[in-house]
Design a protein around this motif. Structure first.
Motif, PDB file in Angstrom:
ATOM      1  N   UNK A 154       0.829  -1.218   0.000  1.00  0.00           N
ATOM      2  CA  UNK A 154       0.000   0.000   0.000  1.00  0.00           C
ATOM      3  C   UNK A 154       0.857   1.259   0.000  1.00  0.00           C
ATOM      4  N   UNK A 155       1.920   1.259   0.800  1.00  0.00           N
ATOM      5  CA  UNK A 155       2.807   2.432   0.834  1.00  0.00           C
ATOM      6  C   UNK A 155       3.462   2.628  -0.533  1.00  0.00           C
ATOM      7  N   UNK A 156       3.891   1.533  -1.151  1.00  0.00           N
ATOM      8  CA  UNK A 156       4.550   1.619  -2.453  1.00  0.00           C
ATOM      9  C   UNK A 156       3.615   2.180  -3.515  1.00  0.00           C
ATOM     10  N   UNK A 157       2.372   1.698  -3.529  1.00  0.00           N
ATOM     11  CA  UNK A 157       1.416   2.137  -4.548  1.00  0.00           C
ATOM     12  C   UNK A 157       0.995   3.584  -4.325  1.00  0.00           C
ATOM     13  N   UNK A 158       0.750   3.946  -3.067  1.00  0.00           N
ATOM     14  CA  UNK A 158       0.288   5.308  -2.782  1.00  0.00           C
ATOM     15  C   UNK A 158       1.382   6.345  -2.991  1.00  0.00           C
ATOM     16  N   UNK A 159       2.631   5.976  -2.777  1.00  0.00           N
ATOM     17  CA  UNK A 159       3.720   6.949  -2.903  1.00  0.00           C
ATOM     18  C   UNK A 159       4.007   7.328  -4.359  1.00  0.00           C
ATOM     19  N   UNK A 160       3.866   6.338  -5.275  1.00  0.00           N
ATOM     20  CA  UNK A 160       4.194   6.553  -6.684  1.00  0.00           C
ATOM     21  C   UNK A 160       5.599   7.151  -6.842  1.00  0.00           C
ATOM     22  N   UNK A 161       6.525   6.654  -6.035  1.00  0.00           N
ATOM     23  CA  UNK A 161       7.896   7.172  -6.043  1.00  0.00           C
ATOM     24  C   UNK A 161       8.841   6.086  -6.520  1.00  0.00           C
ATOM     25  N   UNK A 162       9.757   6.446  -7.404  1.00  0.00           N
ATOM     26  CA  UNK A 162      10.749   5.489  -7.892  1.00  0.00           C
ATOM     27  C   UNK A 162      11.679   5.066  -6.762  1.00  0.00           C
ATOM     28  N   UNK A 163      12.049   6.001  -5.904  1.00  0.00           N
ATOM     29  CA  UNK A 163      12.947   5.679  -4.798  1.00  0.00           C
ATOM     30  C   UNK A 163      12.293   4.709  -3.818  1.00  0.00           C
ATOM     31  N   UNK A 164      11.025   4.966  -3.462  1.00  0.00           N
ATOM     32  CA  UNK A 164      10.309   4.072  -2.541  1.00  0.00           C
ATOM     33  C   UNK A 164      10.140   2.699  -3.163  1.00  0.00           C
ATOM     34  N   UNK A 165       9.765   2.663  -4.431  1.00  0.00           N
ATOM     35  CA  UNK A 165       9.597   1.380  -5.113  1.00  0.00           C
ATOM     36  C   UNK A 165      10.908   0.613  -5.187  1.00  0.00           C
ATOM     37  N   UNK A 166      12.019   1.336  -5.403  1.00  0.00           N
ATOM     38  CA  UNK A 166      13.326   0.679  -5.437  1.00  0.00           C
ATOM     39  C   UNK A 166      13.684   0.064  -4.092  1.00  0.00           C
ATOM     40  N   UNK A 167      13.377   0.790  -3.006  1.00  0.00           N
ATOM     41  CA  UNK A 167      13.640   0.246  -1.662  1.00  0.00           C
ATOM     42  C   UNK A 167      12.801  -0.997  -1.414  1.00  0.00           C
ATOM     43  N   UNK A 168      11.511  -0.927  -1.766  1.00  0.00           N
ATOM     44  CA  UNK A 168      10.607  -2.072  -1.573  1.00  0.00           C
ATOM     45  C   UNK A 168      11.074  -3.268  -2.394  1.00  0.00           C
ATOM     46  N   UNK A 169      11.445  -3.017  -3.638  1.00  0.00           N
ATOM     47  CA  UNK A 169      11.900  -4.094  -4.514  1.00  0.00           C
ATOM     48  C   UNK A 169      13.158  -4.755  -3.960  1.00  0.00           C
ATOM     49  N   UNK A 170      14.079  -3.948  -3.443  1.00  0.00           N
ATOM     50  CA  UNK A 170      15.328  -4.493  -2.904  1.00  0.00           C
ATOM     51  C   UNK A 170      15.090  -5.273  -1.610  1.00  0.00           C
ATOM     52  N   UNK A 171      14.299  -4.715  -0.694  1.00  0.00           N
ATOM     53  CA  UNK A 171      14.083  -5.359   0.603  1.00  0.00           C
ATOM     54  C   UNK A 171      13.305  -6.662   0.450  1.00  0.00           C
ATOM     55  N   UNK A 172      12.214  -6.643  -0.295  1.00  0.00           N
ATOM     56  CA  UNK A 172      11.426  -7.870  -0.484  1.00  0.00           C
ATOM     57  C   UNK A 172      12.217  -8.911  -1.264  1.00  0.00           C
ATOM     58  N   UNK A 173      13.049  -8.468  -2.210  1.00  0.00           N
ATOM     59  CA  UNK A 173      13.891  -9.413  -2.944  1.00  0.00           C
ATOM     60  C   UNK A 173      14.903 -10.090  -2.044  1.00  0.00           C
ATOM     61  N   UNK A 174      15.540  -9.308  -1.167  1.00  0.00           N
ATOM     62  CA  UNK A 174      16.514  -9.884  -0.235  1.00  0.00           C
ATOM     63  C   UNK A 174      15.833 -10.849   0.726  1.00  0.00           C
ATOM     64  N   UNK A 175      14.667 -10.474   1.243  1.00  0.00           N
ATOM     65  CA  UNK A 175      13.942 -11.358   2.160  1.00  0.00           C
ATOM     66  C   UNK A 175      13.524 -12.659   1.474  1.00  0.00           C
ATOM     67  N   UNK A 176      13.056 -12.538   0.231  1.00  0.00           N
ATOM     68  CA  UNK A 176      12.593 -13.725  -0.483  1.00  0.00           C
ATOM     69  C   UNK A 176      13.749 -14.640  -0.849  1.00  0.00           C
ATOM     70  N   UNK A 177      14.852 -14.064  -1.313  1.00  0.00           N
ATOM     71  CA  UNK A 177      15.977 -14.863  -1.797  1.00  0.00           C
ATOM     72  C   UNK A 177      16.896 -15.272  -0.652  1.00  0.00           C
ATOM     73  N   UNK A 178      17.332 -14.282   0.142  1.00  0.00           N
ATOM     74  CA  UNK A 178      18.326 -14.571   1.180  1.00  0.00           C
ATOM     75  C   UNK A 178      17.713 -15.281   2.371  1.00  0.00           C
ATOM     76  N   UNK A 179      16.606 -14.726   2.885  1.00  0.00           N
ATOM     77  CA  UNK A 179      15.969 -15.315   4.055  1.00  0.00           C
ATOM     78  C   UNK A 179      15.103 -16.517   3.689  1.00  0.00           C
ATOM     79  N   UNK A 180      14.379 -16.405   2.592  1.00  0.00           N
ATOM     80  CA  UNK A 180      13.470 -17.482   2.216  1.00  0.00           C
ATOM     81  C   UNK A 180      14.128 -18.647   1.506  1.00  0.00           C
ATOM     82  N   UNK A 181      15.283 -18.403   0.893  1.00  0.00           N
ATOM     83  CA  UNK A 181      15.989 -19.484   0.212  1.00  0.00           C
ATOM     84  C   UNK A 181      15.544 -19.746  -1.205  1.00  0.00           C
TER      85      UNK A 181
END
Length: 258
Positions: free
Chosen positions: A30-57
């Protein structure tokens, strides 16, 4: 089982509290969609990617492969926003085609890039939830949120029938390959048409048998699924609150003060 389901059940985050993962994914989305910001989307993309790949395996190659489909779709869908056919050239570039120009402006290009990053950030949140949380756990969270029972049962039945459809299609495709039904292009087209026609009939028959077996086991319009309750962790809740609060404040700052 489909690939996402296999990755979900083998994820190292599989036995974390489903409510925590659900809350993190939805609030961040919701924060990512409402912000419509490239910087916010980049942070979300990086954090969720790290959690999915690094933490989730989840393997990096497989995760990037899943991101390829929405990237291609977004690139194709934003062409109409990015490029214009006009008699007047715009400020970024213009390619003359007779008396017309294939042209675009900096604002149109930036808006298209913004849409792509925002959509990818939202998709990465859903991928995080899909790759780490099985469907029964998600339904359990929805039940605690007082989601209508009819909606949850439809979700579970549709989810189950996806596997019925894929299993039927796999059996038919294997049968066609054994009979050399795909030996050339013309035969492949014919086999694909026959596969589609037979698949619908077989899938309906199997779904009817599945429903009959449910009624034989005393189905009373309520599907009861065993779920594993994992206690929430205060450290994880605190981390979610801190991250999403910081992300929200950063999104507000980017929108109104930068």
């Amino acid at each position: 089982m489909i690939v996402i389901d296999k990755l979900c059940y083998h994820s190292r985050l599989r036995y974390e509290n489903a409510g925590e993962k659900f809350a993190f994914a939805i609030i961040t989305l919701c924060i990512c969609v409402m912000s419509r910001s490239i910087a916010v989307a980049g942070i979300v993309l990086a954090v969720t990617g790290v959690l999915t790949v690094k933490k989730g395996g989840v393997p990096v190659s497989r995760y990037l492969r899943f991101l390829t489909a929405p990237i291609i779709f977004l690139l194709l869908s934003t062409i109409a926003i990015m490029f214009h056919l006009s008699r007047t050239p715009m400020d970024m570039f213009a390619v003359p085609v007779g008396s017309w120009y294939i042209t675009t402006s900096y604002s149109s290009f930036f808006y298209a890039v913004q849409l792509i990053f925002t959509a990818l950030g939202a998709v990465s949140c859903l991928y995080f939830l899909s790759f780490t949380t099985p469907m029964p756990d998600i339904l359990q969270v929805l039940e605690k949120l007082h989601c209508p029972k009819l909606l949850m049962e439809l979700m579970l039945l549709i989810y189950r029938f996806i596997f019925v459809l894929l299993d039927t299609a796999s059996a038919l495709s294997t049968s066609q390959n054994c009979r050399l039904g795909n030996r050339d292009y013309k035969t492949s087209l014919k086999s694909f048409g026959m596969l589609g026609s037979v698949l619908m009939i077989r899938a309906v028959e199997r779904s009817n048998r599945l429903y009959a077996s449910m009624e034989a086991r005393c189905y009373d319009d309520t599907i009861r699924v065993l779920s594993e309750n994992q206690p929430p962790k205060k450290s994880v809740i605190a981390a979610i609150v801190v991250f999403d609060s910081a992300l929200f404040l950063f999104a507000v700052w980017r929108r109104f003060f930068s």
